[in-house]
Scaffold this motif. Structure first.
Motif, short mmCIF file in Angstrom:
data_model
loop_
_atom_site.label_atom_id
_atom_site.label_comp_id
_atom_site.label_asym_id
_atom_site.label_seq_id
_atom_site.Cartn_x
_atom_site.Cartn_y
_atom_site.Cartn_z
N VAL A 1 -14.13 12.02 -10.26
CA VAL A 1 -14.62 12.62 -9.01
C VAL A 1 -14.47 11.64 -7.85
N THR A 2 -14.76 10.38 -8.10
CA THR A 2 -14.65 9.36 -7.06
C THR A 2 -13.21 9.24 -6.56
N LEU A 3 -12.26 9.19 -7.48
CA LEU A 3 -10.86 9.06 -7.09
C LEU A 3 -10.37 10.31 -6.34
N CYS A 4 -10.84 11.48 -6.77
CA CYS A 4 -10.47 12.71 -6.06
C CYS A 4 -11.00 12.69 -4.63
N ALA A 5 -12.22 12.21 -4.45
CA ALA A 5 -12.79 12.11 -3.10
C ALA A 5 -11.97 11.15 -2.24
N CYS A 6 -11.57 10.02 -2.82
CA CYS A 6 -10.75 9.04 -2.08
C CYS A 6 -9.40 9.65 -1.71
N LEU A 7 -8.81 10.40 -2.62
CA LEU A 7 -7.53 11.05 -2.33
C LEU A 7 -7.67 12.07 -1.21
N LEU B 1 -1.42 8.28 0.09
CA LEU B 1 -2.25 8.70 -1.03
C LEU B 1 -2.39 7.59 -2.07
N LEU B 2 -1.30 6.86 -2.32
CA LEU B 2 -1.36 5.73 -3.24
C LEU B 2 -2.29 4.64 -2.72
N SER B 3 -2.25 4.41 -1.42
CA SER B 3 -3.11 3.39 -0.81
C SER B 3 -4.58 3.75 -1.01
N SER B 4 -4.93 5.02 -0.78
CA SER B 4 -6.33 5.44 -0.96
C SER B 4 -6.72 5.43 -2.44
N PHE B 5 -5.78 5.77 -3.30
CA PHE B 5 -6.05 5.75 -4.74
C PHE B 5 -6.33 4.33 -5.22
N GLY B 6 -5.52 3.38 -4.77
CA GLY B 6 -5.74 1.98 -5.15
C GLY B 6 -7.07 1.46 -4.66
N ALA B 7 -7.44 1.81 -3.42
CA ALA B 7 -8.74 1.39 -2.90
C ALA B 7 -9.88 2.03 -3.69
N GLY B 8 -9.68 3.30 -4.10
CA GLY B 8 -10.68 3.96 -4.93
C GLY B 8 -10.88 3.25 -6.26
N LEU B 9 -9.78 2.85 -6.88
CA LEU B 9 -9.87 2.08 -8.12
C LEU B 9 -10.63 0.77 -7.90
N GLY B 10 -10.32 0.12 -6.79
CA GLY B 10 -11.00 -1.14 -6.48
C GLY B 10 -12.50 -0.96 -6.36
#
Length: 335
Positions: free
Chosen positions: A114-120, A233-242
């Motif tokens: 859910v967190t990663l989807c929100a970041c995306l 989208l990759l940039s936001s996904f990477g930040a979400g992972l972080g």
């Protein structure tokens, strides 16, 4: 007639001779490699064997996990010609959402999804503003930086923190392999994969082409919009992972999480050979070495009990050197 002859003669002249020494001394990865070796040498001779001990490297590696992950993904956005200033706030937002869901009893896998989807979703808003409406990337992502920081603070509540310790997540991010943090090794592997994509695949060549000259890339049949949307989208996904990793490491999320991370990452990427002002220039390996070099300088000063504020001076000088090398490599010209 003489002009035509001169032009014909010039066009038949052989290309300028290849100069490997110039490339060796001014190439992005080579330059930061020399800097990194210099930092290691200074640490070895000034601090001693302790600097390269597994214990000390493990400590540095633990602090570098998130910057390495974020840098590997946001570097793709830079290569496509887009600066995403919202990555620091995205990390803070991600950690707040993940910690909140864990505190409500969610299992880590569902909370992470859910967190990663929100970041995306917020990454998609960046993409719509920049790619769809032609907004300036710095202005658009600066607005997102402020907005996400505000949303994170709302989620954190009046206490400014959410405590959400999960023993399984903590044990996972604390796992070591041969004395080094597993997630640090995975971040290095991620950097290697990103480097292979950039240098050896058609996708990587398309990203660099779009960043270097989007009009020429469009004429060559490359979908400039799709490449930049994917990069954001990759940039936001990477930040979400972080953000998820930070929350798992600390067992909490706080208002200070991710603050200033965008400057730490982009400074290291520039030192490692990326360019903020033009796309298509840089290599993930150089960006990772930039982060390692800055972390090494900080660690040396810490072990010698010297004020950490001197790190800013050294990083500033390294940035100036990186700008000069960027001009030597061709300035605003994309090759």
């Amino acid at each position: 007639m003489s002009n035509v002859t001169a032009d014909t003669t010039a066009s038949t002249l052989p290309p300028a001779p290849h100069n490997p020494w110039r490339e060796l001394l001014t190439g992005s990865v080579a330059s930061i490699t020399f800097t990194f070796i210099a930092v290691v040498a200074v640490g070895w001779f000034w601090v001693g064997p302790k600097f390269l001990s597994f214990g000390n490297i493990s400590i540095m590696g633990t602090f570098l996990i998130v910057p390495l992950i974020v840098g590997a993904f946001s570097g793709m956005a830079l290569l496509s010609g887009v600066v995403d200033l919202s990555i620091g706030s995205m990390v803070g937002f991600s950690s707040a959402v993940f910690a909140l869901l864990i505190s409500l009893g969610w299992d880590p896998a569902s909370a992470a999804a859910v967190t990663l989807c929100a970041c995306l979703c917020f990454g998609a808003i960046n993409a719509i503003a920049i790619v769809g409406f032609g907004a300036e990337p710095i202005a658009a992502t600066l607005g997102m930086l402020v907005a996400l920081r505000g949303i994170a603070w709302v989620l954190l509540g009046s206490q400014g923190a959410i405590f959400a310790f999960n023993i399984d997540m903590f044990n996972l991010v604390s796992t070591t392999v041969f004395g080094l943090p597993l997630f640090f090794l995975l971040a290095i592997l991620l950097t290697a994969i990103a480097a292979l994509i950039v240098t050896k695949t058609r996708v990587g060549r398309h990203v660099q082409a779009v960043g270097g000259d989007d009009k020429a890339a469009g004429r060559a049949g490359i979908s400039v919009k799709k490449v930049r949307v994917a990069a954001l989208l990759l940039s936001s996904f990477g930040a979400g992972l972080g953000g998820i990793v930070y929350a798992a490491q600390l067992g909490s999320a706080a208002r200070a999480t991710g603050v200033g991370l965008e400057f730490q990452v982009y400074a290291a990427l520039m030192i490692g050979g990326y360019s903020i002002l033009r796309g298509g220039v840089g290599n993930p390996v150089g960006g990772a070495l930039g982060l390692l070099a800055v972390a090494g300088v900080s660690n040396i000063l810490d072990l010698k009990a010297i004020s950490p504020y001197y790190v800013n001076i050294i990083v500033g000088l390294l940035l100036l050197a990186a700008v000069l090398l960027d001009r030597l490599r061709g300035g605003d010209a994309y090759e």
